[in-house]
Design a protein around this motif. Structure first.
Motif, PDB file in Angstrom:
ATOM      1  N   SER A   1       0.842  -1.299   0.077  1.00  0.00           N
ATOM      2  CA  SER A   1      -0.079   0.165  -0.203  1.00  0.00           C
ATOM      3  C   SER A   1       0.776   1.090  -0.109  1.00  0.00           C
ATOM      4  CB  SER A   1      -0.794  -0.012   1.221  1.00  0.00           C
ATOM      5  OG  SER A   1      -1.897  -1.013   1.189  1.00  0.00           O
ATOM      6  N   ILE A   2       1.870   1.100   0.769  1.00  0.00           N
ATOM      7  CA  ILE A   2       2.869   2.448   0.572  1.00  0.00           C
ATOM      8  C   ILE A   2       3.730   2.530  -0.639  1.00  0.00           C
ATOM      9  CG2 ILE A   2       5.041   3.172   1.918  1.00  0.00           C
ATOM     10  CD1 ILE A   2       3.825   2.073   4.493  1.00  0.00           C
ATOM     11  N   ALA A   3       3.879   1.389  -0.952  1.00  0.00           N
ATOM     12  CA  ALA A   3       4.728   1.494  -2.586  1.00  0.00           C
ATOM     13  C   ALA A   3       3.728   1.920  -3.409  1.00  0.00           C
ATOM     14  CB  ALA A   3       4.946   0.132  -2.945  1.00  0.00           C
ATOM     15  N   ALA A   4       2.380   1.692  -3.225  1.00  0.00           N
ATOM     16  CA  ALA A   4       1.300   2.289  -4.443  1.00  0.00           C
ATOM     17  C   ALA A   4       1.460   3.806  -4.167  1.00  0.00           C
ATOM     18  CB  ALA A   4      -0.187   1.774  -3.928  1.00  0.00           C
ATOM     19  N   GLY A   5       1.466   4.132  -2.895  1.00  0.00           N
ATOM     20  CA  GLY A   5       1.282   5.623  -2.701  1.00  0.00           C
ATOM     21  C   GLY A   5       2.448   6.502  -3.234  1.00  0.00           C
ATOM     22  N   ILE A   6       3.717   5.722  -2.938  1.00  0.00           N
ATOM     23  CA  ILE A   6       4.879   6.430  -3.441  1.00  0.00           C
ATOM     24  C   ILE A   6       4.848   6.317  -4.924  1.00  0.00           C
ATOM     25  CG2 ILE A   6       7.376   6.209  -3.644  1.00  0.00           C
ATOM     26  CD1 ILE A   6       7.017   5.225  -0.568  1.00  0.00           C
ATOM     27  N   GLY A   7       4.661   5.148  -5.449  1.00  0.00           N
ATOM     28  CA  GLY A   7       4.653   4.996  -7.029  1.00  0.00           C
ATOM     29  C   GLY A   7       3.577   6.023  -7.798  1.00  0.00           C
ATOM     30  N   LEU A   8       2.258   6.072  -7.408  1.00  0.00           N
ATOM     31  CA  LEU A   8       1.424   6.741  -8.016  1.00  0.00           C
ATOM     32  C   LEU A   8       1.566   8.174  -7.727  1.00  0.00           C
ATOM     33  CD1 LEU A   8      -1.734   4.840  -7.149  1.00  0.00           C
ATOM     34  CD2 LEU A   8      -0.770   4.770  -9.551  1.00  0.00           C
ATOM     35  N   ASN A   9       2.485   8.537  -6.656  1.00  0.00           N
ATOM     36  CA  ASN A   9       3.074   9.961  -6.532  1.00  0.00           C
ATOM     37  C   ASN A   9       3.924  10.388  -7.866  1.00  0.00           C
ATOM     38  OD1 ASN A   9       2.717  12.317  -4.924  1.00  0.00           O
ATOM     39  ND2 ASN A   9       4.469  11.854  -3.590  1.00  0.00           N
TER      40      ASN A   9
ATOM     41  N   GLY B   1       2.796  -6.128  -5.372  1.00  0.00           N
ATOM     42  CA  GLY B   1       2.472  -4.515  -5.277  1.00  0.00           C
ATOM     43  C   GLY B   1       3.424  -3.656  -4.923  1.00  0.00           C
ATOM     44  N   VAL B   2       4.516  -4.350  -4.241  1.00  0.00           N
ATOM     45  CA  VAL B   2       5.853  -3.706  -3.672  1.00  0.00           C
ATOM     46  C   VAL B   2       6.570  -2.972  -4.927  1.00  0.00           C
ATOM     47  CG1 VAL B   2       8.151  -3.860  -2.510  1.00  0.00           C
ATOM     48  CG2 VAL B   2       6.070  -5.183  -1.694  1.00  0.00           C
ATOM     49  N   ILE B   3       6.416  -3.463  -6.166  1.00  0.00           N
ATOM     50  CA  ILE B   3       7.124  -3.005  -7.362  1.00  0.00           C
ATOM     51  C   ILE B   3       6.543  -1.718  -7.544  1.00  0.00           C
ATOM     52  CG2 ILE B   3       7.562  -5.262  -8.355  1.00  0.00           C
ATOM     53  CD1 ILE B   3       5.869  -4.503 -10.366  1.00  0.00           C
ATOM     54  N   GLN B   4       5.522  -1.302  -7.203  1.00  0.00           N
ATOM     55  CA  GLN B   4       4.722   0.052  -7.410  1.00  0.00           C
ATOM     56  C   GLN B   4       5.655   1.410  -6.872  1.00  0.00           C
ATOM     57  OE1 GLN B   4       0.163  -0.049  -7.138  1.00  0.00           O
ATOM     58  NE2 GLN B   4       1.054  -1.437  -5.654  1.00  0.00           N
ATOM     59  N   VAL B   5       6.688   0.930  -5.904  1.00  0.00           N
ATOM     60  CA  VAL B   5       7.456   2.233  -5.671  1.00  0.00           C
ATOM     61  C   VAL B   5       8.294   2.514  -6.807  1.00  0.00           C
ATOM     62  CG1 VAL B   5       9.245   0.460  -4.779  1.00  0.00           C
ATOM     63  CG2 VAL B   5       8.862   2.913  -3.677  1.00  0.00           C
ATOM     64  N   PHE B   6       8.524   1.742  -7.804  1.00  0.00           N
ATOM     65  CA  PHE B   6       9.480   2.103  -8.866  1.00  0.00           C
ATOM     66  C   PHE B   6       8.609   3.119 -10.007  1.00  0.00           C
ATOM     67  CE2 PHE B   6      11.113  -1.858  -7.897  1.00  0.00           C
ATOM     68  CZ  PHE B   6      12.465  -1.581  -7.218  1.00  0.00           C
ATOM     69  N   GLY B   7       7.257   3.179  -9.638  1.00  0.00           N
ATOM     70  CA  GLY B   7       6.473   4.002 -10.297  1.00  0.00           C
ATOM     71  C   GLY B   7       7.177   5.765 -10.096  1.00  0.00           C
ATOM     72  N   LEU B   8       7.618   5.784  -8.982  1.00  0.00           N
ATOM     73  CA  LEU B   8       8.300   7.104  -8.746  1.00  0.00           C
ATOM     74  C   LEU B   8       9.410   7.526  -9.689  1.00  0.00           C
ATOM     75  CD1 LEU B   8       8.170   9.628  -6.678  1.00  0.00           C
ATOM     76  CD2 LEU B   8       9.730   8.402  -5.476  1.00  0.00           C
ATOM     77  N   PHE B   9       9.868   6.363 -10.199  1.00  0.00           N
ATOM     78  CA  PHE B   9      11.064   6.905 -11.342  1.00  0.00           C
ATOM     79  C   PHE B   9      10.957   6.393 -12.544  1.00  0.00           C
ATOM     80  CE2 PHE B   9      12.652   5.306  -6.785  1.00  0.00           C
ATOM     81  CZ  PHE B   9      13.447   6.673  -6.354  1.00  0.00           C
ATOM     82  N   SER B  10       9.610   5.861 -12.712  1.00  0.00           N
ATOM     83  CA  SER B  10       9.516   5.350 -14.021  1.00  0.00           C
ATOM     84  C   SER B  10       8.680   6.398 -14.859  1.00  0.00           C
ATOM     85  CB  SER B  10       8.158   4.158 -13.802  1.00  0.00           C
ATOM     86  OG  SER B  10       7.645   3.899 -15.177  1.00  0.00           O
TER      87      SER B  10
END
Length: 178
Positions: free
Chosen positions: A41-49, A110-119
């Motif tokens: 969930s935290i990774a989603a928040g960071i990645g979608l940011n 879902g933890v991979i969502q954190v990479f959305g921050l840099f993607s």
């Protein structure tokens, strides 16, 4: 304990049925499963940011994380009821703790969502994570509810994810003002 957690996290992400059986049987894994859901969930928040670019804020990341957590919780409740009451098989034993533990570990991708921050494509990263999480959820449901058929587990997961994703999408549109 950390080694066991990391091994389970990797096994869950690799859709390893034996990992899900292990987590299902281990009542002490409940806190670990909750940790996986929180991390995802935290990774989603960071990645979608990352999708918000320069205007990204901590409050948006927090809101997105809470929305991701609420979506998972709704999915887990709906899936329990669908799998245990609407689509059970003769061998289905409905134990909420077992299902919640396996579904918790199914959130590992879902933890991979954190990479959305840099993607350059954070939404694509989130969609990939969701698809992978749904696949992991199918394995989790099949193992926890003792289904003989992967098709039945797919049906339960598709119904289980339908309502929470519709609610999350509606809330996301409302919050974004679109």
């Amino acid at each position: 304990m950390l080694v066991t957690f990391l091994r389970r996290l990797a096994g869950a992400a690799m859709l390893d049925a034996a990992t899900y059986e292990e987590v299902e049987a281990d009542r002490s894994a409940t806190k670990q499963a909750l940790g996986v859901v929180l991390l995802s969930s935290i990774a989603a928040g960071i990645g979608l940011n990352g999708a918000r670019g320069v205007a990204a804020t901590l409050s948006f990341a927090a809101l997105a994380s809470v929305l991701a957590l609420a979506t998972w919780a709704t999915f887990a409740v709906v899936t329990f009821h669908v799998g245990s009451r609407l689509l059970p098989v003769d061998g289905t034993r409905a134990d909420a703790g077992e299902l919640l533990r396996t579904l918790g570990f199914a959130a590992a991708p879902g933890v991979i969502q954190v990479f959305g921050l840099f993607s350059p494509a954070p939404i694509a990263t989130a969609v990939l994570a969701l698809a992978w999480t749904i696949a992991a959820s199918v394995v989790a449901v099949r193992q926890a509810l003792d289904f003989n058929s992967t098709g039945r587990a797919i049906a339960v997961c598709l119904v289980g994810w339908g309502l929470p994703l519709a609610i999350a999408a509606t809330l996301a549109v409302a919050v974004s003002g679109g």
